[in-house]
Scaffold this motif. Structure first.
Motif, mmCIF file in Angstrom:
data_model
loop_
_atom_site.group_PDB
_atom_site.id
_atom_site.type_symbol
_atom_site.label_atom_id
_atom_site.label_comp_id
_atom_site.label_asym_id
_atom_site.label_seq_id
_atom_site.Cartn_x
_atom_site.Cartn_y
_atom_site.Cartn_z
ATOM 1 N N ALA A 39 96.469 66.374 60.028
ATOM 2 C CA ALA A 39 95.900 65.089 59.605
ATOM 3 C C ALA A 39 95.201 65.200 58.256
ATOM 4 O O ALA A 39 95.197 64.246 57.472
ATOM 5 N N VAL A 40 94.643 66.369 57.957
ATOM 6 C CA VAL A 40 93.978 66.585 56.660
ATOM 7 C C VAL A 40 94.956 66.318 55.522
ATOM 8 O O VAL A 40 94.595 65.739 54.494
ATOM 9 N N LYS A 41 96.197 66.717 55.707
ATOM 10 C CA LYS A 41 97.210 66.592 54.652
ATOM 11 C C LYS A 41 97.493 65.137 54.288
ATOM 12 O O LYS A 41 97.957 64.854 53.187
ATOM 13 N N ASN A 42 97.242 64.222 55.205
ATOM 14 C CA ASN A 42 97.534 62.806 54.959
ATOM 15 C C ASN A 42 96.295 61.985 54.621
ATOM 16 O O ASN A 42 96.378 60.762 54.513
ATOM 17 N N ALA A 43 95.166 62.648 54.440
ATOM 18 C CA ALA A 43 93.946 61.919 54.090
ATOM 19 C C ALA A 43 94.121 61.236 52.735
ATOM 20 O O ALA A 43 94.838 61.734 51.857
ATOM 21 N N TYR A 44 93.463 60.105 52.577
ATOM 22 C CA TYR A 44 93.481 59.399 51.300
ATOM 23 C C TYR A 44 92.078 59.514 50.712
ATOM 24 O O TYR A 44 91.170 58.775 51.080
ATOM 25 N N ALA A 45 91.899 60.515 49.837
ATOM 26 C CA ALA A 45 90.579 60.800 49.280
ATOM 27 C C ALA A 45 90.651 61.048 47.770
ATOM 28 O O ALA A 45 90.257 62.102 47.275
ATOM 29 N N PRO A 46 91.166 60.064 46.992
ATOM 30 C CA PRO A 46 91.329 60.280 45.557
ATOM 31 C C PRO A 46 90.014 60.300 44.782
ATOM 32 O O PRO A 46 90.003 60.728 43.618
ATOM 33 N N TYR A 47 88.923 59.878 45.371
ATOM 34 C CA TYR A 47 87.641 59.803 44.658
ATOM 35 C C TYR A 47 86.775 61.031 44.917
ATOM 36 O O TYR A 47 86.215 61.613 44.002
ATOM 37 N N SER A 48 86.685 61.466 46.144
ATOM 38 C CA SER A 48 85.874 62.638 46.483
ATOM 39 C C SER A 48 86.699 63.924 46.491
ATOM 40 O O SER A 48 86.156 65.006 46.371
ATOM 41 N N ASN A 49 88.019 63.794 46.666
ATOM 42 C CA ASN A 49 88.905 64.949 46.838
ATOM 43 C C ASN A 49 88.459 65.826 48.010
ATOM 44 O O ASN A 49 88.676 67.025 48.007
ATOM 45 N N PHE A 50 87.819 65.206 48.993
ATOM 46 C CA PHE A 50 87.374 65.899 50.193
ATOM 47 C C PHE A 50 88.119 65.286 51.364
ATOM 48 O O PHE A 50 87.825 64.177 51.802
ATOM 49 N N ASN A 51 89.134 66.000 51.829
ATOM 50 C CA ASN A 51 90.023 65.499 52.873
ATOM 51 C C ASN A 51 89.520 65.918 54.251
ATOM 52 O O ASN A 51 89.227 67.086 54.470
ATOM 53 N N VAL A 52 89.454 64.960 55.146
ATOM 54 C CA VAL A 52 88.991 65.231 56.510
ATOM 55 C C VAL A 52 90.043 64.724 57.485
ATOM 56 O O VAL A 52 90.548 63.614 57.355
ATOM 57 N N GLY A 53 90.366 65.564 58.452
ATOM 58 C CA GLY A 53 91.279 65.190 59.520
ATOM 59 C C GLY A 53 90.586 65.365 60.852
ATOM 60 O O GLY A 53 89.714 66.218 61.004
ATOM 61 N N ALA A 54 90.960 64.550 61.808
ATOM 62 C CA ALA A 54 90.362 64.637 63.141
ATOM 63 C C ALA A 54 91.447 64.430 64.188
ATOM 64 O O ALA A 54 92.420 63.704 63.969
ATOM 65 N N ALA A 55 91.267 65.096 65.308
ATOM 66 C CA ALA A 55 92.171 64.948 66.445
ATOM 67 C C ALA A 55 91.312 64.711 67.680
ATOM 68 O O ALA A 55 90.271 65.347 67.856
ATOM 69 N N LEU A 56 91.751 63.778 68.522
ATOM 70 C CA LEU A 56 90.992 63.368 69.694
ATOM 71 C C LEU A 56 91.813 63.585 70.949
ATOM 72 O O LEU A 56 92.954 63.124 71.036
ATOM 73 N N LEU A 57 91.246 64.294 71.917
ATOM 74 C CA LEU A 57 91.888 64.495 73.210
ATOM 75 C C LEU A 57 91.386 63.422 74.165
ATOM 76 O O LEU A 57 90.186 63.295 74.396
ATOM 77 N N LEU A 58 92.333 62.655 74.703
ATOM 78 C CA LEU A 58 92.001 61.638 75.695
ATOM 79 C C LEU A 58 92.132 62.214 77.102
ATOM 80 O O LEU A 58 92.836 63.211 77.320
ATOM 81 N N GLU A 59 91.498 61.557 78.038
ATOM 82 C CA GLU A 59 91.493 61.988 79.440
ATOM 83 C C GLU A 59 92.905 62.141 80.017
ATOM 84 O O GLU A 59 93.140 62.988 80.869
ATOM 85 N N ASN A 60 93.854 61.357 79.524
ATOM 86 C CA ASN A 60 95.225 61.423 80.032
ATOM 87 C C ASN A 60 96.045 62.543 79.386
ATOM 88 O O ASN A 60 97.235 62.666 79.619
ATOM 89 N N GLY A 61 95.406 63.363 78.527
ATOM 90 C CA GLY A 61 96.080 64.485 77.881
ATOM 91 C C GLY A 61 96.666 64.163 76.523
ATOM 92 O O GLY A 61 97.097 65.062 75.802
ATOM 93 N N GLN A 62 96.705 62.888 76.172
ATOM 94 C CA GLN A 62 97.261 62.486 74.882
ATOM 95 C C GLN A 62 96.314 62.883 73.752
ATOM 96 O O GLN A 62 95.095 62.826 73.891
ATOM 97 N N ILE A 63 96.885 63.273 72.623
ATOM 98 C CA ILE A 63 96.103 63.613 71.437
ATOM 99 C C ILE A 63 96.435 62.625 70.332
ATOM 100 O O ILE A 63 97.606 62.412 70.004
ATOM 101 N N LEU A 64 95.398 62.029 69.763
ATOM 102 C CA LEU A 64 95.534 61.093 68.648
ATOM 103 C C LEU A 64 94.962 61.750 67.396
ATOM 104 O O LEU A 64 94.064 62.592 67.493
#
Length: 166
Positions: A39-64
């Motif tokens: 997800a970091v690779k797809n961040a849109y951070a042209p002003y800070s150039n600080f890319n952040v990615g996050a992944a969330l595990l849901l109770e049903n096992g799905q990851i967003l």
């Protein structure tokens, strides 16, 4: 553990973070880490150039996944954590979020940077813990490849809006 001393007017909260080596991560936590790195690779951070990615595990096992989205009008930008939690709640409003992995990297650097959720994101995580009545583990990658783990938002935001009003 919130401690309030009335006589001395001292309020204390014990904060604990765990430092985990990559080998100590569960299989799902390892998957969260890899997806957050992606997800970091797809961040849109042209002003800070600080890319952040996050992944969330849901109770049903799905990851967003999600990432930060900046805007020339700086207050309009949205952090990865809030983008992700908003998406999860909009699309899966009755599925409990269990763990969130956060990864950051400066655009021109090869190493990852340690990042913790900002104040707005901390309060947002707190809100979803309240909504679901369940702690959300917060996992944060370090430059050494280890992971800092907070068992719940109180470890990063010890005095939330609701804590002192109950």
């Amino acid at each position: 553990m919130l401690m309030i001393h009335v006589m001395g007017k001292k309020i204390e909260e014990k904060v604990v973070l765990h430092l985990l080596e990559k080998s100590e991560l569960t299989e799902k936590e390892g998957e969260l880490l890899e997806k957050a790195k992606g997800a970091v690779k797809n961040a849109y951070a042209p002003y800070s150039n600080f890319n952040v990615g996050a992944a969330l595990l849901l109770e049903n096992g799905q990851i967003l996944v999600a990432n930060n989205q900046e805007n020339a009008s700086f207050p309009v930008g949205v952090c990865a954590e809030r983008t992700l939690l908003s998406y999860a709640n909009a699309n899966f409003p009755n599925i409990t979020p269990l763990k969130i992995m956060i990864v950051a990297k400066r655009s021109q650097e090869s190493n990852y940077a340690t990042v913790t959720p900002c104040g707005l994101c901390r309060q947002t995580i707190s809100e979803y813990e309240l909504k679901f009545g369940c702690a959300i583990e917060i996992l944060m990658l370090t430059p050494e490849g280890n992971v800092l783990k907070a068992e719940n938002i109180s470890q990063l935001l010890p005095f939330k809006f609701n804590d002192l009003n109950s």
